[in-house]
Design a protein around this motif. Structure first.
Motif, PDB file in Angstrom:
ATOM      1  N   ILE A   1       0.844  -1.201   0.000  1.00 47.42           N
ATOM      2  CA  ILE A   1       0.000   0.000   0.000  1.00 47.42           C
ATOM      3  C   ILE A   1       0.879   1.251   0.000  1.00 47.42           C
ATOM      4  N   LYS A   2       1.903   1.246   0.827  1.00 44.80           N
ATOM      5  CA  LYS A   2       2.855   2.361   0.836  1.00 44.80           C
ATOM      6  C   LYS A   2       3.607   2.446  -0.490  1.00 44.80           C
ATOM      7  N   VAL A   3       3.969   1.309  -1.050  1.00 50.76           N
ATOM      8  CA  VAL A   3       4.663   1.298  -2.332  1.00 50.76           C
ATOM      9  C   VAL A   3       3.820   1.991  -3.399  1.00 50.76           C
ATOM     10  N   ALA A   4       2.524   1.674  -3.444  1.00 58.22           N
ATOM     11  CA  ALA A   4       1.634   2.301  -4.424  1.00 58.22           C
ATOM     12  C   ALA A   4       1.556   3.805  -4.207  1.00 58.22           C
ATOM     13  N   ALA A   5       1.415   4.229  -2.958  1.00 64.27           N
ATOM     14  CA  ALA A   5       1.343   5.660  -2.656  1.00 64.27           C
ATOM     15  C   ALA A   5       2.607   6.375  -3.107  1.00 64.27           C
ATOM     16  N   SER A   6       3.749   5.750  -2.907  1.00 65.81           N
ATOM     17  CA  SER A   6       5.016   6.385  -3.285  1.00 65.81           C
ATOM     18  C   SER A   6       5.167   6.479  -4.803  1.00 65.81           C
ATOM     19  N   HIS A   7       4.668   5.495  -5.529  1.00 65.83           N
ATOM     20  CA  HIS A   7       4.713   5.557  -6.988  1.00 65.83           C
ATOM     21  C   HIS A   7       3.924   6.762  -7.504  1.00 65.83           C
ATOM     22  N   HIS A   8       2.849   7.098  -6.814  1.00 65.07           N
ATOM     23  CA  HIS A   8       2.038   8.242  -7.226  1.00 65.07           C
ATOM     24  C   HIS A   8       2.659   9.562  -6.767  1.00 65.07           C
ATOM     25  N   ALA A   9       3.214   9.582  -5.551  1.00 64.85           N
ATOM     26  CA  ALA A   9       3.742  10.826  -4.980  1.00 64.85           C
ATOM     27  C   ALA A   9       4.922  11.377  -5.764  1.00 64.85           C
ATOM     28  N   GLN A  10       5.649  10.506  -6.458  1.00 62.50           N
ATOM     29  CA  GLN A  10       6.824  10.988  -7.220  1.00 62.50           C
ATOM     30  C   GLN A  10       6.441  12.016  -8.277  1.00 62.50           C
ATOM     31  N   HIS A  11       5.160  12.019  -8.666  1.00 60.77           N
ATOM     32  CA  HIS A  11       4.689  12.946  -9.693  1.00 60.77           C
ATOM     33  C   HIS A  11       4.036  14.196  -9.099  1.00 60.77           C
ATOM     34  N   ASN A  12       4.000  14.295  -7.776  1.00 58.43           N
ATOM     35  CA  ASN A  12       3.361  15.428  -7.096  1.00 58.43           C
ATOM     36  C   ASN A  12       4.444  16.367  -6.568  1.00 58.43           C
ATOM     37  N   PRO A  13       4.604  17.539  -7.147  1.00 60.07           N
ATOM     38  CA  PRO A  13       5.682  18.441  -6.719  1.00 60.07           C
ATOM     39  C   PRO A  13       5.548  18.913  -5.276  1.00 60.07           C
ATOM     40  N   ASN A  14       4.333  18.846  -4.719  1.00 63.62           N
ATOM     41  CA  ASN A  14       4.130  19.300  -3.344  1.00 63.62           C
ATOM     42  C   ASN A  14       4.224  18.179  -2.313  1.00 63.62           C
ATOM     43  N   ALA A  15       4.365  16.946  -2.755  1.00 59.63           N
ATOM     44  CA  ALA A  15       4.373  15.815  -1.819  1.00 59.63           C
ATOM     45  C   ALA A  15       5.569  15.890  -0.875  1.00 59.63           C
ATOM     46  N   MET A  16       5.339  15.529   0.377  1.00 56.90           N
ATOM     47  CA  MET A  16       6.415  15.542   1.359  1.00 56.90           C
ATOM     48  C   MET A  16       7.436  14.434   1.100  1.00 56.90           C
ATOM     49  N   LEU A  17       6.966  13.276   0.685  1.00 55.81           N
ATOM     50  CA  LEU A  17       7.844  12.132   0.438  1.00 55.81           C
ATOM     51  C   LEU A  17       7.715  11.729  -1.033  1.00 55.81           C
ATOM     52  N   LYS A  18       8.675  12.134  -1.845  1.00 58.62           N
ATOM     53  CA  LYS A  18       8.585  11.912  -3.290  1.00 58.62           C
ATOM     54  C   LYS A  18       9.306  10.661  -3.760  1.00 58.62           C
ATOM     55  N   ASN A  19      10.125  10.055  -2.915  1.00 56.98           N
ATOM     56  CA  ASN A  19      10.918   8.911  -3.343  1.00 56.98           C
ATOM     57  C   ASN A  19      10.074   7.647  -3.437  1.00 56.98           C
ATOM     58  N   VAL A  20      10.233   6.929  -4.526  1.00 59.67           N
ATOM     59  CA  VAL A  20       9.576   5.633  -4.673  1.00 59.67           C
ATOM     60  C   VAL A  20      10.261   4.631  -3.745  1.00 59.67           C
ATOM     61  N   VAL A  21       9.456   3.870  -3.011  1.00 60.41           N
ATOM     62  CA  VAL A  21      10.010   2.884  -2.078  1.00 60.41           C
ATOM     63  C   VAL A  21       9.592   1.482  -2.499  1.00 60.41           C
ATOM     64  N   THR A  22      10.307   0.510  -1.977  1.00 59.17           N
ATOM     65  CA  THR A  22      10.019  -0.896  -2.230  1.00 59.17           C
ATOM     66  C   THR A  22       9.410  -1.526  -0.985  1.00 59.17           C
ATOM     67  N   VAL A  23       8.914  -2.725  -1.146  1.00 63.65           N
ATOM     68  CA  VAL A  23       8.398  -3.466   0.011  1.00 63.65           C
ATOM     69  C   VAL A  23       9.490  -3.606   1.067  1.00 63.65           C
ATOM     70  N   GLN A  24      10.714  -3.906   0.623  1.00 65.23           N
ATOM     71  CA  GLN A  24      11.805  -4.069   1.573  1.00 65.23           C
ATOM     72  C   GLN A  24      12.133  -2.766   2.291  1.00 65.23           C
ATOM     73  N   ASP A  25      12.012  -1.636   1.603  1.00 66.12           N
ATOM     74  CA  ASP A  25      12.238  -0.339   2.245  1.00 66.12           C
ATOM     75  C   ASP A  25      11.261  -0.145   3.415  1.00 66.12           C
ATOM     76  N   VAL A  26      10.010  -0.510   3.192  1.00 67.99           N
ATOM     77  CA  VAL A  26       9.006  -0.373   4.247  1.00 67.99           C
ATOM     78  C   VAL A  26       9.347  -1.275   5.422  1.00 67.99           C
ATOM     79  N   LEU A  27       9.686  -2.528   5.131  1.00 64.30           N
ATOM     80  CA  LEU A  27       9.982  -3.494   6.193  1.00 64.30           C
ATOM     81  C   LEU A  27      11.267  -3.152   6.945  1.00 64.30           C
ATOM     82  N   SER A  28      12.164  -2.430   6.276  1.00 67.58           N
ATOM     83  CA  SER A  28      13.440  -2.064   6.911  1.00 67.58           C
ATOM     84  C   SER A  28      13.350  -0.762   7.697  1.00 67.58           C
ATOM     85  N   SER A  29      12.262  -0.024   7.526  1.00 69.02           N
ATOM     86  CA  SER A  29      12.105   1.222   8.283  1.00 69.02           C
ATOM     87  C   SER A  29      11.828   0.903   9.749  1.00 69.02           C
TER      88      SER A  29
END
Length: 409
Positions: free
Chosen positions: A185-213
């Motif tokens: 779910i976070k991965v999907a949100a990040s894929h969309h946020a990369q195209h939003n210039p106002n988004a706070m978190l623009k970096n695309v993340v992976t499942v492993q990125d989420v689990l490693s946070s």
């Protein structure tokens, strides 16, 4: 009384700030009101109904109306947390159908992020002056001393993240849901946020990125949690005849309220963490709209945490109870990739969560999709039907769900 076709959303505006240094809450409400009116092609003199919730300062409707110079015949200050703006759209549609107003303004705004920074700076200054460590003191609303649940709940130290973590734990226990599935779910949100210039978190993340946070409240990691931001948004809801004229001038489709539902869930119904009030609000909205979840082309879903999205997907009928984990996997929520694009602005997980209330931005992005005004990289082709759902409160305790089904015509 059916609200199907009773009103339209003619104006939207999302404040671009994510940290409102030097701006008051009242100023933020004024900024978003001005923006939505301009988007609709109206002026403040056209507004005869005003809707806000507990984020509005002072006396709420009265304070904001005075500041904006509004002459009103109808006001509504329904408060149910983050879902309030979604309920306000339905209430505005009902008021319009009843003849109580013709043009309704709905605003939401706040600056919790700036307030936190200011409190931290004050504490640091006091620490330097006194030589003693000083914790930051936030000017937050204290708990209601008359709230009957406090004596029973406060001794156990409930916190927002803990309450949602309990829901996630229960879902995992009952249905075998995994942290990897929530991470999609976070991965999907990040894929969309990369195209939003106002988004706070623009970096695309992976499942492993989420689990490693870092773990925040087991099983929820840091990237399972929404951002904290300032800002806000506003909506203009109008009588259909007015909406038709405005849409023609702007050369864009009318956005009609096709169905609406609202419902609270509380412990008086029994403590069951496997479902939310969306099971009732969604059913009512779909029944009124005369459509099914399979007809929906885009979904704006409240994403305070990843588990919040998964619960709504099940409770609104996009998949069976317990199958939400499988439904969200492999990019099924990513626009252009999956079956149900969601939160194409990045949502609360990556874009913003103004005033810690995410319902307003859910409606705004749904309208963008229906107008064809979302970013080209995430725009749903020929989008005609969208849903916006909000959860105000806490899934593990008392909350209110609001559901809107919107149609482009």
């Amino acid at each position: 009384m059916s609200l199907n076709g009773a009103a339209c959303i003619s104006g939207i505006y999302e404040h671009p700030t994510r940290k409102a240094d030097g701006l008051s809450v009242l100023r933020l409400h004024a900024d978003v009101a001005k923006g939505a009116l301009e988007d609709a092609g109206l002026s403040r003199d056209d507004v005869d109904g005003y809707f806000c919730a507990g984020d509005a300062p002072g006396l709420g409707t009265t304070t904001v109306a005075e500041y904006l110079g509004l002459k009103l015949g109808h006001v509504d200050s329904t408060e149910c947390g983050g879902s309030a703006p979604i309920l306000h759209v339905a209430h505005a549609a009902a008021a319009i159908k009843a003849g109580r107003c013709n043009v309704a303004l709905i605003t939401l705004a706040g600056r919790p992020r700036a307030q936190l920074a200011e409190a931290q700076a004050t504490a640091k200054a006091q620490e330097l002056a006194s030589g003693k460590a000083m914790p930051p003191r936030l000017a937050l609303k204290p708990p209601d001393p008359d709230a009957p649940e406090l004596a029973f709940e406060l001794p156990y130290g409930p916190a927002t993240q803990n309450l949602y973590a309990m829901v996630a734990q229960r879902h995992m226990y009952e249905f075998g849901t995994t942290s990897e599935q929530l991470a999609w779910i976070k991965v999907a949100a990040s894929h969309h946020a990369q195209h939003n210039p106002n988004a706070m978190l623009k970096n695309v993340v992976t499942v492993q990125d989420v689990l490693s946070s870092p773990m925040v409240a087991n099983p929820l990691h840091k990237l399972d949690c929404c951002v904290m931001s300032d800002g806000g948004g506003a909506l203009i809801v109008t009588r259909p005849e007015i909406a038709r004229e405005l849409a023609a001038k702007k050369n864009r489709p009318m956005i009609r309220v096709r169905g609406a539902g609202e419902a609270p869930k509380h412990n008086g119904r029994g403590v069951d963490l496997t479902y939310s009030a969306a099971v009732w609000s969604g059913q009512r909205a779909f029944l009124e709209a005369g459509v099914t979840p399979q007809d929906i082309q885009y979904a704006s879903l409240y994403d305070s945490f990843t588990i919040t999205v998964l619960m709504q997907l099940e409770d609104l009928g996009f998949c069976k109870k317990g199958e939400g984990g499988k439904f969200v996997m492999d990019g099924n929520l990513i626009s252009g990739v999956g079956r149900l694009p969601f939160n194409t602005d990045g949502g609360g997980l990556s874009n913003n969560h103004p005033a810690n209330r995410g319902g307003m931005t859910k409606v705004i992005e749904a309208v963008r999709q229906l107008r064809g005004q979302a970013h080209p990289a995430v725009q749903v082709k020929d989008c005609k039907l969208a849903i916006a759902n909000g959860i105000g409160g806490a899934l593990a305790a008392r909350h209110t769900s609001g559901t809107l089904i919107l149609e482009a015509i």
